[in-house]
Write an enzyme that holds these catalytic residues in place. Structure first.
Site, PDB file in Angstrom:
ATOM      1  N   TRP A 199       0.666  -1.188  -0.092  1.00 50.23           N
ATOM      2  CA  TRP A 199      -0.016  -0.114  -0.066  1.00 50.23           C
ATOM      3  C   TRP A 199       0.948   1.364   0.089  1.00 50.23           C
ATOM      4  O   TRP A 199       1.634   1.433   0.839  1.00 50.23           O
ATOM      5  CB  TRP A 199      -0.954   0.006   1.183  1.00 50.23           C
ATOM      6  CG  TRP A 199      -2.185  -1.028   1.201  1.00 50.23           C
ATOM      7  CD1 TRP A 199      -2.193  -2.369   0.936  1.00 50.23           C
ATOM      8  CD2 TRP A 199      -3.393  -0.733   1.205  1.00 50.23           C
ATOM      9  NE1 TRP A 199      -3.210  -2.799   0.825  1.00 50.23           N
ATOM     10  CE2 TRP A 199      -3.991  -1.999   0.888  1.00 50.23           C
ATOM     11  CE3 TRP A 199      -4.042   0.668   1.418  1.00 50.23           C
ATOM     12  CZ2 TRP A 199      -5.432  -1.948   0.860  1.00 50.23           C
ATOM     13  CZ3 TRP A 199      -5.687   0.314   1.495  1.00 50.23           C
ATOM     14  CH2 TRP A 199      -6.122  -0.749   1.369  1.00 50.23           C
ATOM     15  N   ASP A 201       0.070   4.581   0.369  1.00 51.39           N
ATOM     16  CA  ASP A 201      -0.825   5.157   0.948  1.00 51.39           C
ATOM     17  C   ASP A 201      -0.613   6.930   1.408  1.00 51.39           C
ATOM     18  O   ASP A 201      -1.483   7.378   2.199  1.00 51.39           O
ATOM     19  CB  ASP A 201      -1.733   4.439   2.255  1.00 51.39           C
ATOM     20  CG  ASP A 201      -0.872   4.397   3.229  1.00 51.39           C
ATOM     21  OD1 ASP A 201       0.260   4.464   3.017  1.00 51.39           O
ATOM     22  OD2 ASP A 201      -1.406   3.692   4.331  1.00 51.39           O
ATOM     23  N   ASP A 291     -11.928   3.064  -2.947  1.00 55.07           N
ATOM     24  CA  ASP A 291     -13.188   3.791  -2.366  1.00 55.07           C
ATOM     25  C   ASP A 291     -13.227   5.577  -2.747  1.00 55.07           C
ATOM     26  O   ASP A 291     -13.350   6.262  -1.947  1.00 55.07           O
ATOM     27  CB  ASP A 291     -12.741   3.934  -0.674  1.00 55.07           C
ATOM     28  CG  ASP A 291     -12.668   2.617  -0.008  1.00 55.07           C
ATOM     29  OD1 ASP A 291     -13.760   1.654  -0.529  1.00 55.07           O
ATOM     30  OD2 ASP A 291     -12.395   2.606   1.099  1.00 55.07           O
ATOM     31  N   ASN A 384     -12.707  -5.148   1.726  1.00 55.75           N
ATOM     32  CA  ASN A 384     -13.977  -5.281   2.174  1.00 55.75           C
ATOM     33  C   ASN A 384     -14.342  -6.880   2.805  1.00 55.75           C
ATOM     34  O   ASN A 384     -13.261  -7.701   2.741  1.00 55.75           O
ATOM     35  CB  ASN A 384     -15.025  -4.598   1.176  1.00 55.75           C
ATOM     36  CG  ASN A 384     -16.296  -4.505   1.860  1.00 55.75           C
ATOM     37  OD1 ASN A 384     -17.394  -4.965   1.979  1.00 55.75           O
ATOM     38  ND2 ASN A 384     -16.282  -3.209   2.590  1.00 55.75           N
ATOM     39  N   LYS A 509      -5.886  -6.478   0.500  1.00 60.88           N
ATOM     40  CA  LYS A 509      -5.578  -5.843   1.993  1.00 60.88           C
ATOM     41  C   LYS A 509      -4.809  -6.969   2.520  1.00 60.88           C
ATOM     42  O   LYS A 509      -5.440  -7.868   2.805  1.00 60.88           O
ATOM     43  CB  LYS A 509      -7.086  -5.531   2.368  1.00 60.88           C
ATOM     44  CG  LYS A 509      -6.943  -5.318   4.010  1.00 60.88           C
ATOM     45  CD  LYS A 509      -6.410  -3.730   4.095  1.00 60.88           C
ATOM     46  CE  LYS A 509      -6.704  -3.699   5.730  1.00 60.88           C
ATOM     47  NZ  LYS A 509      -6.436  -2.108   6.005  1.00 60.88           N
ATOM     48  N   ASP A 515      -8.401  -1.603   9.780  1.00 62.15           N
ATOM     49  CA  ASP A 515      -9.238  -0.532   9.136  1.00 62.15           C
ATOM     50  C   ASP A 515      -9.311   0.836   9.534  1.00 62.15           C
ATOM     51  O   ASP A 515      -9.819   1.756   8.865  1.00 62.15           O
ATOM     52  CB  ASP A 515     -10.913  -1.106   8.752  1.00 62.15           C
ATOM     53  CG  ASP A 515     -10.659  -2.518   7.887  1.00 62.15           C
ATOM     54  OD1 ASP A 515      -9.779  -2.671   6.979  1.00 62.15           O
ATOM     55  OD2 ASP A 515     -11.412  -3.128   8.355  1.00 62.15           O
TER      56      ASP A 515
END
Length: 576
Positions: A199, A201, A291, A384, A509, A515
């Site tokens: 990730w 991010d 998202d 998810n 993920k 989360d």
């Protein structure tokens, strides 16, 4: 940049046309048997082989076809191209893809596959086309005169072209940082060798922060793991301005209007690293901005689920611009495979969300210089919990005079699980102009829903809610719940080509990474506190005003959450 898989499919698809409507006397003997199959083992080594199959049709023209045969030994198909291959025991079925179903009278079609075996690799002796036995062409052979020492990993492509499915015949990078954390957990060594996403991010993650590996570190480690094999590296591109406008737990570092920073300080440096010739032999899969785009459909305007932040991002267009720019710049790197995040069935599966979301994806894929050729596919269920398959009820079932769609759980959704949603979304995307060769990824890292509470059949038929609730694998309180869900389990292990239209099941993920924090925690990562991560929260419009279902004592998003990791292993399905 030319589209990689379009050329591949064109070169390997229909290899001959119809010979005409009139048959000579010499044709009559051939036409007595409606088909001929040429099965040739092209390459063979100690444990595997590559086969090319050509079907010639002597009967009436077909709009679809299905070829069947039975292996004489213990051969197993591992991956294929130009056909949908499935195997049950020794029986194999090859069905046409959407682009090569037409098989004219006198026409031929070709496909191929890689397989494994032990002992001998005897040729199949009988083939049936749509249930009718074919002649077998004996012009091929099962023993190449100079077998290679290593298996081929995918059908051949021209230099510089991408393969149809990057996961086919390839290893996938195991992140050593995640692997070490997993292995340190009691029982974690059972899954510590699984590949997970890396990730990116925040901007600092490109070069590494707090002693963690940066992008080049991961790519260098991937080269070491690669050896002489093909290797996929999975990256999550996740730093849009105004990120996660409908949530707080994973808000990013960039403000809603900082699109220029996103382009020049985040995407451009990533693209420059990926374009380094040193990494040209890696297959780099990107998951582009989770998202984001679906929020512009479901959480804007007059909807009850709208937020001011999402209205801002719709108005300024920076989600569209950012995704388009990322697809354009990353898509210019020949060995990068862009997969756009597509939400999940419990988010955009409704009639009012499904087509508008597809159109929003198209808008982003043609913004900022990007084209649909920069999109290799889409990914569903990223980070998810939606079940891969709900096998105990169908969307078409009716109970006590009510459709399953009327149940409180399904709530008029068109889909019950991620597989049916992903396959349908792929068809919708192709219908509005995306390339017919696009594939789907499904994140199965936390959607196993196993353990003692996993239903073994449908619920009682007293009413539709009892029927659905008693049979559903997904045990969340509401499908809108997304944060550190209690009772969740590891899902299907990463694998290539598991279902038609699905390039791979992936663990994008990393299991065990939070989360979001279950309470306010001050931090310098730009991450806020979202009540959906608070186990005492009673919900909002996006989860039907239900309890959040979140685990307590959770750390900031992306940080290691040991209790969640242990719960995921305990509830894994398939079980560990």
């Amino acid at each position: 940049m030319s589209r990689k898989r379009t050329a591949l499919l064109a070169s390997l698809a229909l290899v001959a046309g119809a010979t005409g409507s009139a048959l000579t006397l010499a044709d009559v003997a051939t036409a007595a048997v409606p088909c001929t199959v040429d099965y040739k083992v092209q390459n063979q080594w100690d444990t595997g082989f590559t086969t090319a199959v050509t079907i010639t049709n002597h009967g009436a023209a077909k709009s679809s076809w299905s070829l069947g045969w039975t292996f004489a030994g213990n051969q197993k198909v591992t991956n294929g191209w130009n056909a949908q291959l499935s195997q049950s025991g020794a029986d194999v079925t090859a069905k046409n893809e959407s682009y090569n179903g037409s098989l004219a009278t006198g026409g031929s079609i070709s496909f191929g596959f890689n397989g494994t075996y032990s002992g001998t690799n005897a040729l199949p002796t009988t083939f049936t086309l749509d249930g009718v036995t074919c002649n077998v062409d004996d012009g091929g052979g099962s023993e190449p005169t100079d077998p290679p020492t290593d298996p081929p990993t995918d059908p051949p492509t021209e230099p510089g072209e991408r393969v149809d499915n990057p996961y086919s015949g390839a290893k996938v990078y195991v992140n050593p940082e995640w692997s070490a954390k997993a292995a340190a957990e009691p029982g974690g060594d059972r899954i510590a060798n699984q590949p997970t996403g890396v990730w990116l991010d925040r901007t600092a993650a490109i070069n590494g922060v707090d002693g963690k590996m940066g992008l080049r570190d991961h790519l260098d480690a991937a080269l070491e793991q690669k050896g002489s094999d093909e290797m996929v590296v999975q990256l999550v591109i996740y730093n849009l301005p105004g990120r996660d406008c409908a949530a707080l737990a994973s808000n990013g570092e960039l403000k809603p209007d900082e699109i220029d920073k996103y382009k020049t300080q985040y995407i451009d440096p990533i693209a420059a690293i990926l374009a380094d010739e040193k990494y040209a032999d890696l297959r780099i899969v990107t998951t582009v901005e989770i998202d984001s785009l679906p929020n512009l459909v479901t959480n804007t305007g007059s909807r009850e689920t709208a937020t001011p932040q999402c209205d801002t991002m719709l108005a300024n267009g920076n989600y569209i611009k950012g995704v388009g720019y990322a697809l354009n710049k990353l898509g210019d790197v020949p060995n990068v495979y862009n997969y756009v995040d597509a939400g999940h069935h419990g988010w955009i599966g409704w009639d009012s969300n499904f087509t508008p979301s597809a159109e929003m994806f198209k808008k982003a894929a043609t913004a900022e210089g990007a084209t649909v050729d920069d999109v290799h596919g889409f990914i569903a269920n990223t980070a998810n919990y939606s079940a891969l398959k709900e096998e105990n009820f169908k969307i078409t079932d009716t109970v006590a005079g009510k459709s399953v769609r009327e149940s409180n759980w399904v709530d008029w959704n068109q889909y019950t699980d991620e597989l049916s949603f992903s396959q349908a979304l792929r068809e919708e995307l192709v219908s509005i102009g995306f390339n017919s060769g696009i594939g789907m990824l499904i994140d199965t890292s936390r959607n196993g829903w196993g353990g003692a509470d996993r239903p073994t059949g449908p619920g009682a038929t007293t009413d539709v809610d009892t029927y659905v609730d008693g049979g559903r694998y997904d045990r969340r309180i509401n499908p809108g719940n997304w944060c550190n869900q209690s009772g969740a389990g590891l899902g299907e292990r990463p694998q290539a080509s598991p279902e038609p239209g699905i390039d791979a099941y992936v663990w994008m993920k990393p299991p065990g990474e939070s989360d979001g924090a279950s309470k306010q925690i001050d931090n310098e990562e730009g991450k806020g506190f979202d009540r959906m991560c608070d186990p005492t929260y009673e919900g909002n419009a996006r989860n039907g005003y239900n309890m959040s279902g979140a685990l307590g004592d959770a750390p900031l998003s992306g940080h290691w959450f040991s209790a969640q990791f242990q719960e995921l292993m305990k509830n894994a399905y398939p079980a560990l």
